[in-house]
Structure formats: C-alpha cells, structure tokens
Design an enzyme around this catalytic site. Structure first.
Site, PDB file in Angstrom:
ATOM      1  N   GLU A 126       7.029   6.484 -46.061  1.00 62.36           N
ATOM      2  CA  GLU A 126       8.242   6.398 -47.012  1.00 62.36           C
ATOM      3  C   GLU A 126       9.407   6.853 -46.144  1.00 62.36           C
ATOM      4  O   GLU A 126       9.284   7.683 -45.196  1.00 62.36           O
ATOM      5  CB  GLU A 126       8.403   7.305 -48.098  1.00 62.36           C
ATOM      6  CG  GLU A 126       9.572   7.205 -48.814  1.00 62.36           C
ATOM      7  CD  GLU A 126       9.713   8.409 -49.987  1.00 62.36           C
ATOM      8  OE1 GLU A 126      10.585   8.197 -50.866  1.00 62.36           O
ATOM      9  OE2 GLU A 126       8.916   9.386 -49.850  1.00 62.36           O
ATOM     10  N   LYS A 154      12.171   1.683 -54.914  1.00 61.85           N
ATOM     11  CA  LYS A 154      11.552   2.797 -55.891  1.00 61.85           C
ATOM     12  C   LYS A 154      12.331   3.050 -57.188  1.00 61.85           C
ATOM     13  O   LYS A 154      13.370   3.007 -57.218  1.00 61.85           O
ATOM     14  CB  LYS A 154      11.777   4.001 -54.885  1.00 61.85           C
ATOM     15  CG  LYS A 154      11.399   5.353 -55.345  1.00 61.85           C
ATOM     16  CD  LYS A 154      11.652   6.439 -54.393  1.00 61.85           C
ATOM     17  CE  LYS A 154      10.801   7.785 -55.016  1.00 61.85           C
ATOM     18  NZ  LYS A 154      11.215   8.876 -53.874  1.00 61.85           N
ATOM     19  N   CYS A 174       6.203   7.151 -53.385  1.00 63.77           N
ATOM     20  CA  CYS A 174       6.221   8.561 -53.582  1.00 63.77           C
ATOM     21  C   CYS A 174       6.055   8.974 -55.071  1.00 63.77           C
ATOM     22  O   CYS A 174       5.376   9.174 -55.867  1.00 63.77           O
ATOM     23  CB  CYS A 174       7.329   9.196 -52.672  1.00 63.77           C
ATOM     24  SG  CYS A 174       7.085  10.879 -52.242  1.00 63.77           S
TER      25      CYS A 174
END
Length: 263
Positions: A48, A115, A149
């Site tokens: 990331e 995300k 994440c």
C-alpha cells in the site's frame, strides 16, 4: 459455467520492502531493482502507498490519474509480461484524493480499485475519499478481488457472490497489530473458500511506526503456503487451480452463503 480445472496455475510474486518516506523516486528505484527477481510471475504485488509510505499529506503527494507512477507501472508490467499492482495517492478527475490500487496489465491497460474503509485512527477519512464499489479483476482467467489494508477488518466487503479465486490485500499494517493481521487473513480465506495473498511493508515510517511484514499466501482452508516474516525481498509461489476446484467440490459451503447486496 466456468471450470476452474481449465485454468492454468497462477504464479505470484509478493514484494515486501521498506519504503522511503515521501520519496517517490527512491521508492521506484528500489522496486525496479527488486522486480528483477520477479521474472516469470503472472501477478506481482507491491505494498500500500508504495511510493510514499502511509501518509496523510494527500494534497502535496498526490499524482494525477495518468501520472509518473502510472507510467512506471505500465512500463514494468510490459517488461515483465505480468500484471503489477499496488496502491498510491491519486487525485481523481473529480478532484478528490484516493488511496488507489492500480492494476497494470502488460497490454498497457490500467485498472483500479479505491480503498473503501479509511483508517480513521490515523485520520485517513479526513484526507481521502472512500471508494464506492468492489472490483473484480482477472489474470489468466483467475478472478481476483483487490482490497487495501483496513478493508481486511470488514468481512462483508470481502464477500461476493461471484466465487472469487484470490482475495488480494496490499497494506501498511503496523507491527503493533501484527497478531490481528495474522488472524484475520486466514479467516477471510476460510469464509470465502479462496486463496488469500497479502503484501505488507517492513521498516519504520516517517512518523516512527514500525512494520513487521508477514506478507503471506494462504490456501482456501486458511493454511499458510508462504510467509515472508520480516525479510525484505521478492517471495514467489504458484497457486493450483485444480486444488481449489477439488476443495470447493468436496466442501461447497459457498452454495449456502447468505445473499445480499452492498449499498
């Protein structure tokens, strides 16, 4: 109906590395060298925010949608004849800042996933706009869904009705919550009856937070196939489509899954 047995096996290369804080050029130079060891892979995965580290300085660090890192990814994908993916800070066409995973194919196509779950404990939701949709991508016929994440903590977002073959997580997951990472990843594999691959970083970021790696690949029963520990480098593994197909036939729990639509 698609038959998994007809698919070739999938060669993964996970790139676990330290990241230079807010220094795109240094990071791209580091990864260019590491990618020399990824020759032969079908899918290469970077961490990331691999150009900057996990930063909230979105306004000063963002690249445009067709910026230098996008071009670099397409060049590397063509050179390796592989898909290369990882997230970075992007200013979208609507002006919003996104923690965006780019999926660079060797034919020059560039796809993306934004995300969804922004890490509020670091104020990510104050500096970025959340993604609105799941994305299913393909490589060599394998159905791959990328996530980033903090998305790992939300099992509904990891579920879908399309029989994902590989859930893919790219992360800057700190060492302070290492045991969460190592427990949640097997859970996602077991509940989705699919492979899971996850790439984290190592080293210490510009705010002093240490990262302990544990980039890994798990099978559909949550068993560890590969764990990079705290090492830096390229970690490779081949996934078997036949083994995944055999397990789903033997234990078809997905046929009893709840049906729902994401709002």
């Amino acid at each position: 109906m698609r038959d998994l047995n007809d698919l070739p096996d999938l060669k993964l290369a996970l790139v676990q590395s330290d990241l230079a804080w807010h220094d795109r050029d240094a990071n791209l130079a580091r990864f260019a060298l590491l990618l020399e060891k990824a020759q032969g892979a079908d899918l290469v995965v970077l961490p990331e925010m691999f150009t900057t580290g996990f930063s909230m300085d979105s306004a000063s660090l963002a690249e445009p949608e067709q910026g230098p890192t996008s071009a670099w990814l397409k060049e590397q994908a063509a050179r390796l004849d592989a898909v290369i993916t990882g997230s970075l800070i992007i200013q979208a066409a609507d002006g919003s800042y996104r923690n965006r995973l780019l999926w660079a194919r060797p034919d020059g196509a560039l796809l993306h996933y934004d995300k969804r779950h922004l890490f509020r404990m670091a104020g990510e939701h104050e500096h970025y706009t959340a993604g609105e949709r799941q994305v299913r991508l393909e490589v060599k016929g394998w159905r791959v869904r990328p996530l980033i994440c903090y998305d790992l903590r939300f099992p509904v977002w990891s579920r879908d009705p399309e029989n994902t073959d590989l859930l893919l997580y790219t992360a800057n997951w700190p060492g302070a919550r290492r045991h969460h990472w190592n427990r949640l990843l097997p859970a996602r594999a077991i509940e989705n009856l699919c492979y899971v691959a996850a790439v984290n970083r190592v080293g210490t970021d510009g705010k002093g937070y240490p990262y302990t790696g544990d980039s890994q690949v798990l099978d559909f029963q949550g068993e560890t196939l590969l764990n990079a520990g705290e090492g830096e480098g390229v970690f490779s593994l081949t996934l078997s489509s036949a083994e995944l197909a055999a397990y789903r036939k033997r234990f078809p729990a997905h046929l009893d899954a709840d049906r729902f639509e994401l709002g």
